[in-house]
Design a protein around this motif. Sequence first.
Motif, PDB file in Angstrom:
ATOM      1  N   LEU A  45      33.401 -49.074  -6.344  1.00  0.00           N
ATOM      2  CA  LEU A  45      34.408 -49.913  -5.706  1.00  0.00           C
ATOM      3  C   LEU A  45      35.453 -49.012  -5.081  1.00  0.00           C
ATOM      4  CD1 LEU A  45      34.915 -52.546  -8.539  1.00  0.00           C
ATOM      5  CD2 LEU A  45      33.497 -52.773  -6.480  1.00  0.00           C
ATOM      6  N   ASP A  46      35.484 -48.986  -3.774  1.00  0.00           N
ATOM      7  CA  ASP A  46      36.461 -48.172  -3.065  1.00  0.00           C
ATOM      8  C   ASP A  46      37.796 -48.917  -3.047  1.00  0.00           C
ATOM      9  OD1 ASP A  46      36.248 -45.550  -1.598  1.00  0.00           O
ATOM     10  OD2 ASP A  46      37.353 -46.734  -0.123  1.00  0.00           O
ATOM     11  N   ALA A  47      38.776 -48.353  -2.403  1.00  0.00           N
ATOM     12  CA  ALA A  47      40.101 -48.987  -2.283  1.00  0.00           C
ATOM     13  C   ALA A  47      39.946 -50.222  -1.395  1.00  0.00           C
ATOM     14  CB  ALA A  47      41.096 -48.003  -1.700  1.00  0.00           C
ATOM     15  N   SER A  48      39.625 -51.351  -2.021  1.00  0.00           N
ATOM     16  CA  SER A  48      39.308 -52.565  -1.266  1.00  0.00           C
ATOM     17  C   SER A  48      39.705 -53.793  -2.076  1.00  0.00           C
ATOM     18  CB  SER A  48      37.811 -52.618  -0.971  1.00  0.00           C
ATOM     19  OG  SER A  48      37.096 -52.843  -2.182  1.00  0.00           O
ATOM     20  N   SER A  49      39.495 -54.954  -1.495  1.00  0.00           N
ATOM     21  CA  SER A  49      39.780 -56.195  -2.217  1.00  0.00           C
ATOM     22  C   SER A  49      38.844 -56.353  -3.418  1.00  0.00           C
ATOM     23  CB  SER A  49      39.677 -57.399  -1.286  1.00  0.00           C
ATOM     24  OG  SER A  49      38.354 -57.553  -0.812  1.00  0.00           O
ATOM     25  N   SER A  50      37.658 -55.768  -3.353  1.00  0.00           N
ATOM     26  CA  SER A  50      36.747 -55.848  -4.498  1.00  0.00           C
ATOM     27  C   SER A  50      37.275 -55.050  -5.683  1.00  0.00           C
ATOM     28  CB  SER A  50      35.347 -55.367  -4.116  1.00  0.00           C
ATOM     29  OG  SER A  50      34.758 -56.272  -3.204  1.00  0.00           O
ATOM     30  N   LEU A  51      37.915 -53.922  -5.414  1.00  0.00           N
ATOM     31  CA  LEU A  51      38.547 -53.148  -6.486  1.00  0.00           C
ATOM     32  C   LEU A  51      39.596 -54.010  -7.182  1.00  0.00           C
ATOM     33  CD1 LEU A  51      38.927 -50.364  -7.930  1.00  0.00           C
ATOM     34  CD2 LEU A  51      40.685 -49.898  -6.227  1.00  0.00           C
ATOM     35  N   THR A  52      40.391 -54.705  -6.413  1.00  0.00           N
ATOM     36  CA  THR A  52      41.417 -55.582  -6.977  1.00  0.00           C
ATOM     37  C   THR A  52      40.779 -56.748  -7.723  1.00  0.00           C
ATOM     38  OG1 THR A  52      42.884 -54.986  -5.158  1.00  0.00           O
ATOM     39  CG2 THR A  52      43.492 -56.920  -6.446  1.00  0.00           C
ATOM     40  N   TYR A  53      39.740 -57.338  -7.145  1.00  0.00           N
ATOM     41  CA  TYR A  53      39.059 -58.476  -7.763  1.00  0.00           C
ATOM     42  C   TYR A  53      38.534 -58.125  -9.154  1.00  0.00           C
ATOM     43  CZ  TYR A  53      35.483 -62.093  -8.447  1.00  0.00           C
ATOM     44  OH  TYR A  53      34.701 -63.101  -8.955  1.00  0.00           O
ATOM     45  N   TYR A  54      37.934 -56.956  -9.293  1.00  0.00           N
ATOM     46  CA  TYR A  54      37.331 -56.578 -10.573  1.00  0.00           C
ATOM     47  C   TYR A  54      38.294 -55.904 -11.539  1.00  0.00           C
ATOM     48  CZ  TYR A  54      32.756 -57.869  -8.830  1.00  0.00           C
ATOM     49  OH  TYR A  54      31.685 -58.586  -8.337  1.00  0.00           O
ATOM     50  N   THR A  55      39.248 -55.141 -11.054  1.00  0.00           N
ATOM     51  CA  THR A  55      40.080 -54.343 -11.958  1.00  0.00           C
ATOM     52  C   THR A  55      41.569 -54.701 -11.931  1.00  0.00           C
ATOM     53  OG1 THR A  55      40.609 -52.586 -10.366  1.00  0.00           O
ATOM     54  CG2 THR A  55      38.527 -52.370 -11.593  1.00  0.00           C
ATOM     55  N   GLY A  56      41.989 -55.467 -10.942  1.00  0.00           N
ATOM     56  CA  GLY A  56      43.412 -55.756 -10.795  1.00  0.00           C
ATOM     57  C   GLY A  56      44.175 -54.631 -10.147  1.00  0.00           C
ATOM     58  N   LEU A  57      43.497 -53.554  -9.822  1.00  0.00           N
ATOM     59  CA  LEU A  57      44.121 -52.365  -9.227  1.00  0.00           C
ATOM     60  C   LEU A  57      44.083 -52.468  -7.710  1.00  0.00           C
ATOM     61  CD1 LEU A  57      45.232 -49.434  -9.527  1.00  0.00           C
ATOM     62  CD2 LEU A  57      42.858 -48.669  -9.557  1.00  0.00           C
ATOM     63  N   THR A  58      45.212 -52.216  -7.086  1.00  0.00           N
ATOM     64  CA  THR A  58      45.279 -52.199  -5.628  1.00  0.00           C
ATOM     65  C   THR A  58      45.639 -50.793  -5.185  1.00  0.00           C
ATOM     66  OG1 THR A  58      45.958 -54.509  -5.552  1.00  0.00           O
ATOM     67  CG2 THR A  58      46.411 -53.182  -3.601  1.00  0.00           C
ATOM     68  N   LEU A  59      44.748 -50.191  -4.410  1.00  0.00           N
ATOM     69  CA  LEU A  59      44.972 -48.858  -3.848  1.00  0.00           C
ATOM     70  C   LEU A  59      44.882 -48.958  -2.337  1.00  0.00           C
ATOM     71  CD1 LEU A  59      42.622 -46.700  -6.136  1.00  0.00           C
ATOM     72  CD2 LEU A  59      45.113 -46.875  -6.285  1.00  0.00           C
ATOM     73  N   GLY A  60      45.646 -48.124  -1.663  1.00  0.00           N
ATOM     74  CA  GLY A  60      45.544 -48.065  -0.217  1.00  0.00           C
ATOM     75  C   GLY A  60      44.373 -47.191   0.201  1.00  0.00           C
ATOM     76  N   LEU A  61      43.687 -47.601   1.266  1.00  0.00           N
ATOM     77  CA  LEU A  61      42.583 -46.807   1.790  1.00  0.00           C
ATOM     78  C   LEU A  61      43.110 -45.452   2.235  1.00  0.00           C
ATOM     79  CD1 LEU A  61      39.569 -46.879   2.377  1.00  0.00           C
ATOM     80  CD2 LEU A  61      40.109 -47.737   4.646  1.00  0.00           C
ATOM     81  N   SER A  62      42.376 -44.412   1.949  1.00  0.00           N
ATOM     82  CA  SER A  62      42.803 -43.041   2.209  1.00  0.00           C
ATOM     83  C   SER A  62      41.659 -42.267   2.840  1.00  0.00           C
ATOM     84  CB  SER A  62      43.209 -42.399   0.873  1.00  0.00           C
ATOM     85  OG  SER A  62      43.384 -41.013   0.999  1.00  0.00           O
ATOM     86  N   GLU A  63      41.987 -41.098   3.356  1.00  0.00           N
ATOM     87  CA  GLU A  63      40.926 -40.218   3.849  1.00  0.00           C
ATOM     88  C   GLU A  63      40.208 -39.540   2.686  1.00  0.00           C
ATOM     89  OE1 GLU A  63      44.574 -37.689   3.433  1.00  0.00           O
ATOM     90  OE2 GLU A  63      44.188 -39.646   4.304  1.00  0.00           O
TER      91      GLU A  63
END
Length: 158
Positions: A45-63
Amino acid sequence: MTNLDTALARFSPVQAEPAGDAEHLARIATLQARMLADAIAAVWLDASSSLTYYTGLTLGLSERIHGALIPAQGPLTYVTPAFEEPKLRAFMRLPGEVTVWEEDEDPFALIADRVPGPIAIDPATPYRFTAGLMAAGARVVPAEPLIATQRRVKSPAE
Protein backbone atom coordinates in the motif's frame (compact mmCIF):
# COMPACT_ATOMS: atom_id res chain seq x y z
CA MET A 1 -29.39 32.12 -9.22
CA THR A 2 -29.04 29.21 -11.62
CA ASN A 3 -30.50 25.80 -10.87
CA LEU A 4 -27.01 24.58 -10.01
CA ASP A 5 -26.47 27.42 -7.55
CA THR A 6 -29.84 26.69 -5.94
CA ALA A 7 -29.03 22.98 -5.65
CA LEU A 8 -25.57 23.63 -4.22
CA ALA A 9 -26.98 26.09 -1.65
CA ARG A 10 -29.06 23.24 -0.16
CA PHE A 11 -26.01 21.13 0.63
CA SER A 12 -24.55 21.14 4.11
CA PRO A 13 -21.32 19.61 5.41
CA VAL A 14 -21.47 15.98 6.45
CA GLN A 15 -19.93 15.05 9.76
CA ALA A 16 -18.72 11.49 10.22
CA GLU A 17 -16.45 9.84 12.71
CA PRO A 18 -13.30 8.36 11.19
CA ALA A 19 -13.00 4.59 11.20
CA GLY A 20 -11.61 3.25 14.46
CA ASP A 21 -8.69 0.90 14.91
CA ALA A 22 -11.01 -2.12 15.22
CA GLU A 23 -12.49 -1.27 11.81
CA HIS A 24 -9.01 -1.00 10.25
CA LEU A 25 -7.93 -4.31 11.79
CA ALA A 26 -11.09 -5.99 10.46
CA ARG A 27 -10.37 -4.61 6.99
CA ILE A 28 -6.83 -5.99 7.15
CA ALA A 29 -8.10 -9.40 8.31
CA THR A 30 -10.52 -9.52 5.37
CA LEU A 31 -7.72 -8.56 2.97
CA GLN A 32 -5.41 -11.19 4.45
CA ALA A 33 -8.05 -13.91 4.07
CA ARG A 34 -8.42 -12.99 0.42
CA MET A 35 -4.64 -12.98 -0.07
CA LEU A 36 -4.39 -16.49 1.38
CA ALA A 37 -7.21 -17.69 -0.90
CA ASP A 38 -5.49 -16.13 -3.94
CA ALA A 39 -1.94 -17.28 -3.01
CA ILE A 40 -0.64 -13.71 -2.70
CA ALA A 41 2.18 -13.24 -0.19
CA ALA A 42 1.65 -9.54 0.55
CA VAL A 43 -0.03 -6.33 -0.56
CA TRP A 44 1.97 -3.12 -0.93
CA LEU A 45 0.00 0.00 0.00
CA ASP A 46 1.68 3.15 -1.20
CA ALA A 47 0.85 6.65 0.06
CA SER A 48 -2.75 6.47 -1.16
CA SER A 49 -6.36 6.33 -0.04
CA SER A 50 -5.96 2.55 0.31
CA LEU A 51 -3.22 3.08 2.89
CA THR A 52 -5.64 5.23 4.86
CA TYR A 53 -8.52 2.78 4.35
CA TYR A 54 -6.56 -0.14 5.80
CA THR A 55 -4.30 1.50 8.38
CA GLY A 56 -5.73 4.93 9.16
CA LEU A 57 -2.38 6.39 8.14
CA THR A 58 -2.29 9.27 5.68
CA LEU A 59 1.01 9.98 3.94
CA GLY A 60 1.72 12.38 1.13
CA LEU A 61 2.94 10.93 -2.15
CA SER A 62 6.69 11.38 -2.46
CA GLU A 63 9.48 10.67 -4.89
CA ARG A 64 10.62 8.13 -2.28
CA ILE A 65 8.70 4.94 -1.65
CA HIS A 66 6.98 4.73 1.70
CA GLY A 67 3.84 3.00 2.83
CA ALA A 68 2.83 -0.33 4.33
CA LEU A 69 3.35 -3.96 3.45
CA ILE A 70 0.51 -6.21 4.57
CA PRO A 71 1.53 -9.87 4.57
CA ALA A 72 -0.98 -12.65 4.01
CA GLN A 73 -0.31 -13.69 7.60
CA GLY A 74 1.07 -11.69 10.49
CA PRO A 75 1.46 -8.04 11.38
CA LEU A 76 1.95 -5.25 8.89
CA THR A 77 5.27 -3.60 8.19
CA TYR A 78 5.66 0.10 7.53
CA VAL A 79 8.46 1.02 5.11
CA THR A 80 9.85 4.54 5.12
CA PRO A 81 12.98 6.54 4.42
CA ALA A 82 15.01 6.92 7.63
CA PHE A 83 14.51 10.68 7.77
CA GLU A 84 10.71 10.17 7.65
CA GLU A 85 10.62 7.65 10.53
CA PRO A 86 9.78 10.12 13.34
CA LYS A 87 6.87 11.54 11.34
CA LEU A 88 5.63 8.06 10.45
CA ARG A 89 5.72 6.92 14.07
CA ALA A 90 3.84 10.05 15.15
CA PHE A 91 1.01 9.32 12.68
CA MET A 92 0.80 5.51 13.00
CA ARG A 93 -2.50 4.26 14.38
CA LEU A 94 -1.98 0.51 14.09
CA PRO A 95 1.01 -1.34 15.50
CA GLY A 96 3.52 -2.82 13.13
CA GLU A 97 7.19 -3.16 12.45
CA VAL A 98 8.86 -0.06 11.03
CA THR A 99 11.54 -0.76 8.44
CA VAL A 100 13.65 2.19 7.39
CA TRP A 101 16.00 2.63 4.48
CA GLU A 102 18.87 5.04 4.03
CA GLU A 103 19.49 7.08 0.90
CA ASP A 104 22.33 4.77 -0.18
CA GLU A 105 20.15 1.64 0.13
CA ASP A 106 17.73 0.08 -2.35
CA PRO A 107 14.27 0.22 -0.74
CA PHE A 108 12.84 -1.99 -3.46
CA ALA A 109 15.26 -4.80 -2.63
CA LEU A 110 14.40 -4.35 1.04
CA ILE A 111 10.71 -4.94 0.25
CA ALA A 112 11.32 -7.72 -2.30
CA ASP A 113 13.60 -9.59 0.12
CA ARG A 114 10.87 -9.62 2.79
CA VAL A 115 8.24 -11.25 0.58
CA PRO A 116 8.67 -14.88 -0.53
CA GLY A 117 5.92 -14.78 -3.16
CA PRO A 118 3.78 -12.47 -5.27
CA ILE A 119 3.31 -8.90 -4.06
CA ALA A 120 0.00 -7.33 -5.02
CA ILE A 121 0.54 -3.65 -5.80
CA ASP A 122 -1.91 -0.93 -4.76
CA PRO A 123 -3.28 0.55 -8.00
CA ALA A 124 -2.29 4.05 -6.86
CA THR A 125 1.38 3.07 -6.67
CA PRO A 126 3.43 5.04 -9.20
CA TYR A 127 4.83 2.89 -12.00
CA ARG A 128 8.42 3.83 -11.14
CA PHE A 129 7.95 2.11 -7.77
CA THR A 130 6.41 -0.98 -9.36
CA ALA A 131 9.29 -1.09 -11.85
CA GLY A 132 11.75 -0.78 -8.97
CA LEU A 133 10.17 -3.75 -7.20
CA MET A 134 10.27 -5.83 -10.38
CA ALA A 135 13.92 -4.90 -10.96
CA ALA A 136 14.65 -6.05 -7.40
CA GLY A 137 13.22 -9.48 -8.23
CA ALA A 138 9.72 -9.13 -6.83
CA ARG A 139 6.92 -10.87 -8.67
CA VAL A 140 4.20 -8.24 -8.78
CA VAL A 141 0.51 -8.65 -9.47
CA PRO A 142 -2.28 -6.06 -9.34
CA ALA A 143 -4.01 -5.53 -5.99
CA GLU A 144 -6.96 -3.78 -7.57
CA PRO A 145 -9.18 -6.91 -7.62
CA LEU A 146 -8.55 -7.40 -3.89
CA ILE A 147 -8.88 -3.78 -2.84
CA ALA A 148 -11.72 -2.66 -5.11
CA THR A 149 -13.87 -5.66 -4.25
CA GLN A 150 -13.49 -5.00 -0.54
CA ARG A 151 -13.94 -1.23 -0.72
CA ARG A 152 -17.18 -1.51 -2.71
CA VAL A 153 -18.93 -3.23 0.18
CA LYS A 154 -19.51 -0.81 3.04
CA SER A 155 -19.41 -1.83 6.68
CA PRO A 156 -21.95 -0.55 9.21
CA ALA A 157 -19.31 1.94 10.42
CA GLU A 158 -18.96 3.32 6.88
